[in-house]
Design an enzyme around this catalytic site. Structure first.
Site, mmCIF file in Angstrom:
data_model
loop_
_atom_site.group_PDB
_atom_site.id
_atom_site.type_symbol
_atom_site.label_atom_id
_atom_site.label_comp_id
_atom_site.label_asym_id
_atom_site.label_seq_id
_atom_site.Cartn_x
_atom_site.Cartn_y
_atom_site.Cartn_z
ATOM 1 N N HIS A 74 29.599 27.987 -2.657
ATOM 2 C CA HIS A 74 30.631 28.582 -1.810
ATOM 3 C C HIS A 74 29.983 29.406 -0.705
ATOM 4 C CE1 HIS A 74 30.357 32.646 -3.687
ATOM 5 N NE2 HIS A 74 30.219 32.012 -4.826
ATOM 6 N N ASP A 76 31.312 32.184 0.996
ATOM 7 C CA ASP A 76 31.635 33.610 1.126
ATOM 8 C C ASP A 76 30.827 34.450 0.148
ATOM 9 O OD1 ASP A 76 33.157 32.347 -0.935
ATOM 10 O OD2 ASP A 76 34.472 34.085 -1.039
ATOM 11 N N ASP A 113 24.583 35.405 -4.350
ATOM 12 C CA ASP A 113 25.767 34.748 -4.900
ATOM 13 C C ASP A 113 26.734 34.534 -3.736
ATOM 14 O OD1 ASP A 113 28.084 33.995 -6.226
ATOM 15 O OD2 ASP A 113 28.500 35.987 -7.016
ATOM 16 N N GLU A 143 35.825 31.665 -2.297
ATOM 17 C CA GLU A 143 35.699 31.596 -3.757
ATOM 18 C C GLU A 143 35.932 32.950 -4.399
ATOM 19 O OE1 GLU A 143 33.447 31.785 -7.640
ATOM 20 O OE2 GLU A 143 33.183 32.939 -5.799
ATOM 21 N N GLU A 144 35.413 34.004 -3.776
ATOM 22 C CA GLU A 144 35.363 35.307 -4.434
ATOM 23 C C GLU A 144 36.720 35.996 -4.548
ATOM 24 O OE1 GLU A 144 32.924 36.176 -6.003
ATOM 25 O OE2 GLU A 144 31.062 35.493 -5.098
ATOM 26 N N ASP A 167 26.008 27.825 -8.482
ATOM 27 C CA ASP A 167 26.554 29.186 -8.453
ATOM 28 C C ASP A 167 26.318 29.939 -9.765
ATOM 29 O OD1 ASP A 167 27.879 31.373 -7.431
ATOM 30 O OD2 ASP A 167 29.886 30.622 -7.887
ATOM 31 N N HIS A 456 27.634 41.276 -7.211
ATOM 32 C CA HIS A 456 28.862 41.986 -6.839
ATOM 33 C C HIS A 456 28.650 43.499 -6.763
ATOM 34 C CE1 HIS A 456 31.661 38.445 -8.258
ATOM 35 N NE2 HIS A 456 30.692 38.071 -7.449
#
Length: 481
Positions: A74, A76, A113, A143-144, A167, A456
């Site tokens: 992904h 983003d 990520d 995605e996030e 991922d 994150h």
């Protein structure tokens, strides 16, 4: 040393370039434009769908295989930063750098990520010597914040019968299943009143937490800043009413909140008791989390006489109790796979916005029925305190497939590179694989990647050695395919 000076330099140059292109969720136009240019400059065909996803195509190279394989990542990234860091994630590059054996960012998330997944696919598309079957490199958007790119994927974006999801964040582990999820959002009308004269304004702040991925790290014993803040506010209600003038905790539904803060007005006679309560809870929490949160700190600061408006004391009570009594963390472990979290929930964020107090939570489970049950529990919980509750459509899990042909070839590739058998696992995090499988049930899939820790959160760090090993695994695997 620059990131682009690491070996192999073509790979690391691509990754470094990705870190320089802003790509927060729902603001991916710059990275998508760059991907189109990447394809055009190399004479590679590409497809796009209405959601904004891009698939770049490359013919087989040094291979007679006609059966394509999809490489999926992904575009983003989660955008989190430490207090005091001045960055505009929609326009500024990520301040990435080499830190010994790792690549990190100064005070922000790195975006490995899924920047590493993107870099891997692009490196393969760019390489002129590697042996591989026909490639469909799929880059999905958003995605996030809801997997909306995968959810709205166009029918012709994947034609390959095999898909390698890039991922994952654990070296020498092959993931063959993932949890499904659903978001539950509670919303209170921000009923306000004028703060009575003579009250004392104080700020309660929870900080110093590590944060982390609400799937991968939910069982790591990390503290949730929103829960700790609610714990303090609940205790304060025993000595004074609370006029809440502001509350702000956490940010993203898929991140364990690192910080939370509330500004409240309290009766002057209770100030010293309030300070003692905060000190007591801070001491207790520091002991409870001494192994996992060594920098945890809960503090209260007097800011003078309270003025202006605040939430009504009734709403302040209901909000505080709703947060204090909300279930959070691991609910159950898998009976099928040792050490795998089956079901969990994350009290992700609390905000006052547009005249509403909004509480965002996310539920995950590898069991669809348990996911739906827990979402119903959260809905009923917040409704009992007078909140309006909405829920997302959710996304499906990916049932483990440990005996598939692609899994077998992936295991052999790891054995060849590392001389040992990788672990076959399912992951509690949500991957886009479940949505792909719903659209294309015959897909044979695995998810692999290098070591990325602290995703994150601003402590995100990418292990360089494992990344180099991962690239070698991909070369061997694609040659076998």
């Amino acid at each position: 040393m620059k990131i682009s000076e690491l070996e192999p330099t073509p790979f690391w140059s691509i990754f470094e370039r990705i870190t320089q292109i802003p790509r927060p969720s729902k603001h991916e136009d710059k990275i998508l434009a760059w991907l189109r240019d990447f394809a055009r400059e190399r004479g590679l065909a590409y497809r796009e769908d209405e959601a904004g996803n891009i698939t770049i195509l490359k013919e087989a190279q040094n291979s007679a295989s006609a059966e394509p394989v999809a490489l999926q990542s992904h575009v983003d990234m989660v955008c989190e930063k430490d207090p005091g860091i001045d960055i505009d994630f929609e326009n500024d590059p990520i301040p990435a750098y080499v830190d010994g054996d790792h690549v990190r960012a100064r005070g922000t998330t790195l975006g490995a990520d899924c920047g590493i997944g993107m870099a891997t696919a692009l490196y393969i598309l760019d390489d002129k010597n590697m042996s591989h079957p026909p490639i469909e490199a799929l880059f999905t958007v958003d995605e996030e914040t809801g997997l909306t790119g995968a959810r709205s994927l166009g029918e012709d974006m994947i034609t390959a019968p095999r898909l390698i999801n890039l991922d994952s964040e654990d070296r020498e582990e092959v993931f063959v299943g993932c949890a499904g999820g659903i978001d539950t959002v509670a919303s209170f009308k921000a009923e306000r009143t004028v703060v009575p004269d003579g009250l004392t304004a104080v700020t309660i702040r929870v900080g110093g937490l590590k944060g982390g991925h609400s799937g991968d790290d939910i069982d790591a014993g990390l503290a949730n800043a929103n829960l700790l803040l609610a714990r303090v506010m609940h205790a304060l209600l025993e000595v004074t009413p609370l006029w809440i003038t502001g509350i702000d905790g956490g940010n993203l539904r898929n991140a364990i909140p690192r910080e939370a803060e509330a500004t409240v007005a309290i009766i002057p006679a209770a100030v010293r008791q309030a300070e003692a309560i905060v000190s007591r809870i801070n001491s207790a929490a520091c002991k409870e989390y001494r192994k996992t949160e060594p920098s945890l700190k809960i503090e209260m600061t007097r800011t003078g006489e309270a003025k202006g408006e605040a939430l009504t004391t009734d709403l302040g009570y209901r909000l505080t109790e709703a947060l204090f009594t909300a279930v959070n963390g691991v609910i159950s472990m898998s009976a099928e796979i040792d050490g795998l979290v089956e079901t969990s929930t994350n009290l992700a964020s609390v905000k006052i916005k547009d005249g509403r107090v909004i509480i965002s939570t996310s539920q995950r489970s590898s069991s669809d029925s348990r996911k739906e049950w827990l979402a119903a529990v959260m809905k009923a919980h917040f409704e009992a305190y007078g909140a309006d509750v909405s829920q997302s459509d959710g996304y499906p899990g990916w049932a483990p497939s440990p005996d598939s042909p692609l899994t077998a070839k992936t295991v052999e590739a790891y054995r060849e590179v590392y001389g040992r058998t990788p672990k076959i696992k399912a992951i509690h995090a949500g991957l886009e694989c479940g949505l792909f499988l719903a659209k294309k049930p015959e897909l044979d899939m695995v998810s692999i990647g290098p070591d990325i820790k602290g995703v994150h959160s601003p402590s995100e760090r990418l292990d360089i050695e494992s990344t180099v090993g991962f690239i070698e695994v991909m070369k061997v695997l694609l040659a076998e395919l």
